[in-house]
Design a protein around this motif. Structure first.
Motif, PDB file in Angstrom:
ATOM      1  N   ASP A  21       0.837  -1.208   0.000  1.00 57.47           N
ATOM      2  CA  ASP A  21       0.000   0.000   0.000  1.00 57.47           C
ATOM      3  C   ASP A  21       0.872   1.259   0.000  1.00 57.47           C
ATOM      4  O   ASP A  21       0.615   2.206  -0.744  1.00 57.47           O
ATOM      5  N   GLN A  22       1.912   1.275   0.836  1.00 59.63           N
ATOM      6  CA  GLN A  22       2.784   2.440   0.919  1.00 59.63           C
ATOM      7  C   GLN A  22       3.509   2.666  -0.404  1.00 59.63           C
ATOM      8  O   GLN A  22       3.628   3.791  -0.888  1.00 59.63           O
ATOM      9  N   TYR A  23       3.996   1.592  -1.000  1.00 61.06           N
ATOM     10  CA  TYR A  23       4.730   1.717  -2.265  1.00 61.06           C
ATOM     11  C   TYR A  23       3.823   2.212  -3.381  1.00 61.06           C
ATOM     12  O   TYR A  23       4.255   2.966  -4.246  1.00 61.06           O
ATOM     13  N   TYR A  27       4.417   5.420  -5.521  1.00 55.98           N
ATOM     14  CA  TYR A  27       4.417   5.304  -6.989  1.00 55.98           C
ATOM     15  C   TYR A  27       3.570   6.416  -7.604  1.00 55.98           C
ATOM     16  O   TYR A  27       4.036   7.133  -8.500  1.00 55.98           O
ATOM     17  N   PHE A  28       2.333   6.565  -7.143  1.00 57.28           N
ATOM     18  CA  PHE A  28       1.444   7.577  -7.718  1.00 57.28           C
ATOM     19  C   PHE A  28       1.994   8.990  -7.510  1.00 57.28           C
ATOM     20  O   PHE A  28       1.966   9.807  -8.425  1.00 57.28           O
ATOM     21  N   GLU A  44       7.068  -1.660  -9.153  1.00 55.90           N
ATOM     22  CA  GLU A  44       7.603  -3.028  -9.206  1.00 55.90           C
ATOM     23  C   GLU A  44       7.692  -3.627  -7.804  1.00 55.90           C
ATOM     24  O   GLU A  44       7.326  -4.792  -7.585  1.00 55.90           O
ATOM     25  N   MET A  45       8.171  -2.848  -6.848  1.00 53.71           N
ATOM     26  CA  MET A  45       8.287  -3.344  -5.478  1.00 53.71           C
ATOM     27  C   MET A  45       6.915  -3.632  -4.870  1.00 53.71           C
ATOM     28  O   MET A  45       6.762  -4.595  -4.111  1.00 53.71           O
ATOM     29  N   ALA A  46       5.923  -2.823  -5.183  1.00 53.48           N
ATOM     30  CA  ALA A  46       4.564  -3.078  -4.688  1.00 53.48           C
ATOM     31  C   ALA A  46       4.065  -4.422  -5.197  1.00 53.48           C
ATOM     32  O   ALA A  46       3.429  -5.182  -4.454  1.00 53.48           O
ATOM     33  N   ARG A  47       4.374  -4.726  -6.435  1.00 53.90           N
ATOM     34  CA  ARG A  47       3.958  -6.018  -7.006  1.00 53.90           C
ATOM     35  C   ARG A  47       4.664  -7.180  -6.314  1.00 53.90           C
ATOM     36  O   ARG A  47       4.056  -8.223  -6.072  1.00 53.90           O
ATOM     37  N   VAL A  48       5.937  -7.004  -6.012  1.00 57.08           N
ATOM     38  CA  VAL A  48       6.684  -8.047  -5.293  1.00 57.08           C
ATOM     39  C   VAL A  48       6.044  -8.277  -3.927  1.00 57.08           C
ATOM     40  O   VAL A  48       5.827  -9.426  -3.512  1.00 57.08           O
ATOM     41  N   GLU A  49       5.718  -7.194  -3.228  1.00 61.42           N
ATOM     42  CA  GLU A  49       5.112  -7.316  -1.898  1.00 61.42           C
ATOM     43  C   GLU A  49       3.757  -8.019  -1.981  1.00 61.42           C
ATOM     44  O   GLU A  49       3.439  -8.849  -1.122  1.00 61.42           O
ATOM     45  N   GLU A  70      -6.571  -7.379   4.726  1.00 58.82           N
ATOM     46  CA  GLU A  70      -6.095  -6.051   4.370  1.00 58.82           C
ATOM     47  C   GLU A  70      -5.303  -5.445   5.513  1.00 58.82           C
ATOM     48  O   GLU A  70      -5.456  -5.832   6.666  1.00 58.82           O
ATOM     49  N   SER A  71      -4.481  -4.480   5.149  1.00 62.48           N
ATOM     50  CA  SER A  71      -3.692  -3.763   6.135  1.00 62.48           C
ATOM     51  C   SER A  71      -4.580  -2.778   6.871  1.00 62.48           C
ATOM     52  O   SER A  71      -5.501  -2.209   6.299  1.00 62.48           O
TER      53      SER A  71
END
Length: 153
Positions: A21-23, A27-28, A44-49, A70-71
């Motif tokens: 969520d933070q990434y 990103y935006f 990309e990092m958000a997708r990995v997470e 959800e967080s």
């Protein structure tokens, strides 16, 4: 025994969802400010997470547990790049510590599948932490000149 592992896996899942969520927020915001190269890395990092979160949910379900969906953390918004990096490093440091502990616990609980997940994710998290520390060091040393390079143009 299994309940302890399920709780640990859910704690890890919560941290992965929080990071994703933070990434996405970073990103935006970075993309909106024209920092396309850095924004792309955050996406990309958000997708990995999210991939980590999915694998953790699958492991929880295989142990007959209920994955957190959800967080409960609200992502930080409106940060400048140094603040974003500090936020990301704090998330990564917390996650690395959790995965180091989780490896020990999964071994003591004789759970090789969870151990393998934590080992894989620890490797990814340590790499992300190194990435953020490297960027932060460059920002601290070179300031605006380095941040301009994050635009990718």
């Amino acid at each position: 025994m299994i309940q302890t592992l399920i709780e640990l896996l859910n704690e890890a899942r919560l941290m992965e969802l929080e990071a994703a969520d933070q990434y996405r927020v970073h990103y935006f915001e970075l993309e909106n400010k024209g920092f396309d190269q850095f924004a792309s890395k955050m996406k990309e990092m958000a997708r990995v997470e999210m991939g980590h979160a999915e694998k953790l949910a699958e492991r929880i379900l295989s142990l007959k547990g209920e994955p957190i969906l959800e967080s409960n953390k609200v992502p930080k918004k409106g940060q400048d790049i140094p603040e974003m990096l500090d936020t990301c490093m704090a998330l990564k440091e917390k996650t690395v510590r959790l995965y180091q502990e989780a490896l020990v616990i999964s071994v003591s609980e004789n759970d090789p599948k969870s151990k393998d997940l934590f080992k894989e994710f620890l490797f990814d998290e340590e790499g992300q932490l190194r990435f953020f520390k490297n960027i932060k060091e460059h920002v601290n040393q070179h300031g605006v000149a380095y941040m301009a390079s994050l635009r990718g143009k």
